[in-house]
Design a protein around this motif. Structure first.
Motif, PDB file in Angstrom:
ATOM      1  N   TRP A 100     -33.020  10.926   2.630  1.00 50.80           N
ATOM      2  CA  TRP A 100     -34.001  11.231   3.669  1.00 50.80           C
ATOM      3  C   TRP A 100     -33.760  12.600   4.276  1.00 50.80           C
ATOM      4  CZ3 TRP A 100     -38.566   9.872   5.412  1.00 50.80           C
ATOM      5  CH2 TRP A 100     -38.942  10.202   6.720  1.00 50.80           C
TER       6      TRP A 100
ATOM      7  N   TRP B 260     -43.099  14.499   7.053  1.00 52.69           N
ATOM      8  CA  TRP B 260     -44.212  14.252   7.963  1.00 52.69           C
ATOM      9  C   TRP B 260     -45.279  13.350   7.350  1.00 52.69           C
ATOM     10  CZ3 TRP B 260     -44.160  14.442  12.889  1.00 52.69           C
ATOM     11  CH2 TRP B 260     -43.249  15.280  13.531  1.00 52.69           C
TER      12      TRP B 260
ATOM     13  N   TRP C 191     -44.404  10.643   5.635  1.00 52.50           N
ATOM     14  CA  TRP C 191     -43.841   9.345   5.970  1.00 52.50           C
ATOM     15  C   TRP C 191     -43.974   9.058   7.465  1.00 52.50           C
ATOM     16  CZ3 TRP C 191     -42.734   5.571   2.750  1.00 52.50           C
ATOM     17  CH2 TRP C 191     -42.469   5.877   1.411  1.00 52.50           C
ATOM     18  N   ARG C 192     -43.762  10.083   8.273  1.00 49.89           N
ATOM     19  CA  ARG C 192     -43.898   9.880   9.716  1.00 49.89           C
ATOM     20  C   ARG C 192     -45.341   9.586  10.107  1.00 49.89           C
ATOM     21  NH1 ARG C 192     -39.750  14.581  12.052  1.00 49.89           N
ATOM     22  NH2 ARG C 192     -37.840  13.345  11.727  1.00 49.89           N
TER      23      ARG C 192
ATOM     24  N   ALA D  16     -45.807   6.040   9.448  1.00 49.33           N
ATOM     25  CA  ALA D  16     -45.111   5.238  10.461  1.00 49.33           C
ATOM     26  C   ALA D  16     -45.907   5.193  11.760  1.00 49.33           C
ATOM     27  CB  ALA D  16     -43.718   5.804  10.714  1.00 49.33           C
TER      28      ALA D  16
ATOM     29  N   ALA E 129     -37.809   6.427  10.417  1.00 50.57           N
ATOM     30  CA  ALA E 129     -38.524   7.598   9.916  1.00 50.57           C
ATOM     31  C   ALA E 129     -38.977   8.512  11.049  1.00 50.57           C
ATOM     32  CB  ALA E 129     -39.734   7.161   9.089  1.00 50.57           C
ATOM     33  N   LEU E 130     -39.221   7.933  12.222  1.00 54.79           N
ATOM     34  CA  LEU E 130     -39.679   8.724  13.364  1.00 54.79           C
ATOM     35  C   LEU E 130     -38.536   9.357  14.151  1.00 54.79           C
ATOM     36  CD1 LEU E 130     -42.523   6.414  14.730  1.00 54.79           C
ATOM     37  CD2 LEU E 130     -42.771   8.545  13.446  1.00 54.79           C
TER      38      LEU E 130
END
Length: 366
Positions: free
Chosen positions: A189, A198, A200-201, A204, A267-268
């Motif tokens: 990661w 971003w 993935w974020r 999320a 992830a965040l």
């Protein structure tokens, strides 16, 4: 190397900011969840916030503990840490809570088998650490722990005594944290470029937004099905009111959703150091001490009944302030003997062999 050679320096293990950030945010959510509890009975908004937090915050906290747990054969040092880091603080704070209840209510009842408020986590953590090395010897430890968790919910005899119900129910999240470390997902990661991060974020954020909207639009239904009691992972299905054979499917669904939300939560988390990164090393102080500050709000009617809209954000702000204050070094200095007792007096100092027999000095061995 002779005795005159300088001893090699042991480099301190470098802390990863992402995990300290996750620790502090997770424990702050724990404080907020406990703080707004008195408001949820009369306020759908407060109940929505409560359900949103409880959908993932405790699974995240358990996951982080599992990530840093050792899965190798337990040695003397590791077993001592279980006693000094977990068992002794539990006995100390359970005794303190007994005295508090005695002073407030007039009844003195010392019962170490029933954990007071948040102290269940210490009992569960001790068991998880001891069980993990044996569990991971199996081929599918995560799947096995999930099956055991779901199956245990059918038996009312598995209750809160020594926190057995939560220990079994939340075990999959502890194993899940261990599995994340085994697959070295943190390194992968951290190595991803920002544009991938971003993406993935964004997913999320969309997931958490969908969760918040779903809860807000279905709050009456969620009250009716008693979903809060499933999110606490501390009761058997028949105790909640579900005698049907499919009741375990609710726990399984809640568990899978919580794992997905935990990954979204991670992830965040900022990958770099932030203003609260250093506070992430004080989570146990916050966990054990914040309840004393929130106890008046919980046990008095000050937050009972219908309240103005601003009370909820005010309580949330108060909880964040509590988490910040309890993270400070002066708190550590004051309460270290209670939270991190060294208890050198408790352990024998004689050297021992692997079998546990005493190693006698040469003059005695003759």
């Amino acid at each position: 190397m002779t005795s005159l050679d300088p001893q090699p320096r042991v480099r301190p293990r470098r802390r990863v900011p992402l995990w300290d950030n996750a620790r502090w945010i997770a424990i702050t959510l724990v404080v907020i969840g406990h703080g707004i509890l008195p408001l949820i009975g009369a306020s759908d908004t407060s109940y929505s916030v409560y359900l949103f937090i409880y959908a993932f915050h405790m699974p995240v906290f358990v996951l982080v503990s599992g990530y840093f747990a050792k899965s190798g054969p337990p040695g003397p040092s590791q077993l001592k840490r279980v006693i000094t880091d977990i068992v002794l603080p539990y006995l100390i704070f359970e005794t303190i809570w007994t005295l508090v209840h005695w002073l407030v209510g007039g009844n003195f009842w010392l019962d170490y088998a029933t954990a007071s408020w948040t102290l269940w986590f210490l009992l569960s953590l001790a068991v998880w650490r001891i069980v993990l090395p044996y569990l991971v010897m199996l081929r599918y430890p995560l799947a096995i722990s999930m099956v055991v968790s779901v199956f245990a919910g059918y038996f009312p005899s598995i209750d809160s005594t020594f926190s057995l119900s939560r220990t079994i129910a939340l075990l999959p999240f502890f194993v899940f944290g261990w599995a994340i470390r085994q697959r070295q997902l943190t390194g992968r990661w951290l190595a991803l470029p920002p544009r991938i991060i971003w993406r993935w974020r964004g997913a999320a954020i969309a997931l958490f937004t969908a969760l918040a909207v779903f809860i807000a639009l279905n709050i009456d239904w969620l009250r009716a099905i008693k979903i809060r009691r499933f999110l606490l992972f501390d009761e058997a299905y028949p105790t909640i009111g579900y005698d049907q054979f499919w009741a375990g499917g609710i726990r399984l669904a809640v568990m899978v959703l919580a794992m997905v939300l935990a990954l979204a939560f991670l992830a965040l988390m900022p990958r770099r150091a932030t203003w609260f990164t250093a506070l992430g090393s004080a989570t146990m102080y916050i966990y054990l001490l914040h309840t004393f500050l929130l106890y008046p709000l919980r046990e008095t009617p000050v937050l009972a009944g219908d309240k103005p809209w601003w009370v909820l954000p005010a309580v949330i702000a108060l909880c964040i302030a509590i988490a910040i204050v309890l993270s400070q070094p002066f708190i550590h200095r004051i309460f270290r003997p209670l939270v991190e007792p060294r208890a050198r007096w408790l352990f024998r100092q004689e050297p021992r062999t692997e079998t546990g027999t005493l190693v006698l000095p040469p003059d005695i061995r003759g």
